[in-house]
Motif scaffolding. Structure first.
Motif, PDB file in Angstrom:
ATOM      1  N   TYR A  68       0.833  -1.197   0.000  1.00 26.89           N
ATOM      2  CA  TYR A  68       0.000   0.000   0.000  1.00 26.89           C
ATOM      3  C   TYR A  68       0.867   1.246   0.000  1.00 26.89           C
ATOM      4  N   SER A  69       0.507   2.169  -0.865  1.00 26.54           N
ATOM      5  CA  SER A  69       1.120   3.494  -0.828  1.00 26.54           C
ATOM      6  C   SER A  69       0.144   4.481  -1.432  1.00 26.54           C
ATOM      7  N   ASN A  70      -0.067   5.565  -0.732  1.00 22.50           N
ATOM      8  CA  ASN A  70      -0.914   6.618  -1.267  1.00 22.50           C
ATOM      9  C   ASN A  70      -0.068   7.704  -1.908  1.00 22.50           C
ATOM     10  N   ALA A  71       1.188   7.426  -2.103  1.00 20.95           N
ATOM     11  CA  ALA A  71       2.091   8.357  -2.782  1.00 20.95           C
ATOM     12  C   ALA A  71       2.867   7.574  -3.835  1.00 20.95           C
ATOM     13  N   GLY A  72       3.381   8.271  -4.803  1.00 22.57           N
ATOM     14  CA  GLY A  72       4.174   7.607  -5.835  1.00 22.57           C
ATOM     15  C   GLY A  72       3.356   6.658  -6.693  1.00 22.57           C
ATOM     16  N   ILE A  73       2.073   6.926  -6.807  1.00 20.94           N
ATOM     17  CA  ILE A  73       1.172   6.029  -7.533  1.00 20.94           C
ATOM     18  C   ILE A  73       1.603   5.869  -8.990  1.00 20.94           C
ATOM     19  N   SER A  74       2.085   6.930  -9.587  1.00 21.14           N
ATOM     20  CA  SER A  74       2.522   6.837 -10.981  1.00 21.14           C
ATOM     21  C   SER A  74       3.779   5.972 -11.129  1.00 21.14           C
ATOM     22  N   PHE A  75       4.400   5.622  -9.998  1.00 24.00           N
ATOM     23  CA  PHE A  75       5.605   4.790 -10.032  1.00 24.00           C
ATOM     24  C   PHE A  75       5.315   3.322  -9.709  1.00 24.00           C
ATOM     25  N   PHE A  76       4.038   2.966  -9.535  1.00 25.85           N
ATOM     26  CA  PHE A  76       3.673   1.565  -9.298  1.00 25.85           C
ATOM     27  C   PHE A  76       4.225   0.634 -10.381  1.00 25.85           C
ATOM     28  N   PRO A  77       4.226   1.055 -11.657  1.00 23.31           N
ATOM     29  CA  PRO A  77       4.804   0.168 -12.676  1.00 23.31           C
ATOM     30  C   PRO A  77       6.286  -0.155 -12.426  1.00 23.31           C
ATOM     31  N   LEU A  78       7.030   0.764 -11.797  1.00 22.89           N
ATOM     32  CA  LEU A  78       8.435   0.473 -11.484  1.00 22.89           C
ATOM     33  C   LEU A  78       8.545  -0.605 -10.408  1.00 22.89           C
ATOM     34  N   ILE A  79       7.642  -0.587  -9.444  1.00 23.99           N
ATOM     35  CA  ILE A  79       7.621  -1.630  -8.410  1.00 23.99           C
ATOM     36  C   ILE A  79       7.299  -2.963  -9.059  1.00 23.99           C
TER      37      ILE A  79
END
Length: 186
Positions: A68-79
Motif C-alpha cells: 500500500y502506498s498513497n504516494a508515488g502512484i505513478s511509479f507503481f509500474p516500477l515496483i
C-alpha cells in the motif's frame, strides 16, 4: 511551507530517487535505481522474496502480498517491473489497483488476487475501504503512513478479517530512521 517541507520529507523517505528525478525533470526512470535507492522499498522487496521462497520450498501456492502506498502512484509500474525482473514473478502475478480505474477493472483484479492468480497487489487509497482482500493474504506492507489512525485501521482490515485461510497476518510498516516517518507514526 511547513506542510510542503513535511510532504517532501515523506517523499524522500519513500524513495530518494523520486526527488532527484523530479528535481532534474528526468523522464527516463530506472526501476532498479528507484527500488535500490530506498531502504524502505528494499526492505519490502526482501520480505516479499522471503515469503515467495518459503512457499516455493513448501511447494505450495504463495499467499497474497499487498503493498500500500498513497504516494508515488505513478511509479507503481516500477515496483511491478522490479518484482518481475528481479524477484522472478510472472507479469500476470503482479497487479495494482488505483484511483481512476473502472469499478469493473478493480473487481477483476481483486478477484484474481482472491483466487491466487495475482500474488502481489499494489494499491493506493482505493484499496483502503470496501475491497476485501483477505482470502489468501498474509502480508500487508504499508509504505505511506496516513495522518489519520482510523485510515491505518481500515487498511489493516483489508487482509486481517474473518474469511482468511491463514490464522495470522503480518502488517509491516517500514519506517526510515531519522525521517518524517517516525514523527507521523508517533
Amino acid at each position: 511551507r511547513i506542510l510542503r517541507g513535511i510532504t517532501l520529507g515523506r517523499q524522500i523517505a519513500f524513495s530518494p530517487y523520486l526527488f532527484s528525478c523530479l528535481k532534474d525533470g528526468n523522464a527516463d526512470l530506472n526501476y532498479k535505481e528507484f527500488i535500490q535507492s530506498s531502504p524502505k522499498l528494499m526492505y519490502v522487496m526482501g520480505c516479499i522474496a522471503s515469503v515467495k521462497n518459503h512457499f516455493e520450498k513448501l511447494k505450495e501456492p504463495m499467499s497474497g502480498q499487498v503493498i500500500y502506498s498513497n504516494a508515488g502512484i505513478s511509479f507503481f509500474p516500477l515496483i511491478k517491473e522490479y518484482l518481475v525482473k528481479e524477484l522472478g514473478f510472472d507479469t500476470t502475478e503482479v497487479d495494482f489497483i488505483k484511483g481512476g480505474m473502472t469499478a469493473r477493472k478493480k473487481e477483476l483484479i481483486k478477484d484474481k488476487f482472491l483466487d491466487g492468480r495475482v500474488k502481489v497487489l499494489i494499491g493506493s487509497q482505493t484499496i483502503r475501504e470496501g475491497i476485501n482482500l483477505q482470502n489468501r493474504a498474509t502480508d500487508l506492507y504499508n509504505l505511506w503512513l496516513d495522518w489519520n489512525p482510523t485510515d491505518l485501521h481500515q487498511l489493516e482490515g483489508r487482509i486481517w478479517r474473518f474469511g482468511n485461510k491463514y490464522a495470522n497476518v503480518r502488517i509491516v510498516i517500514p519506517l526510515v530512521e531519522d525521517s518524517v516517518d517516525t514523527a507521523i507514526f508517533q
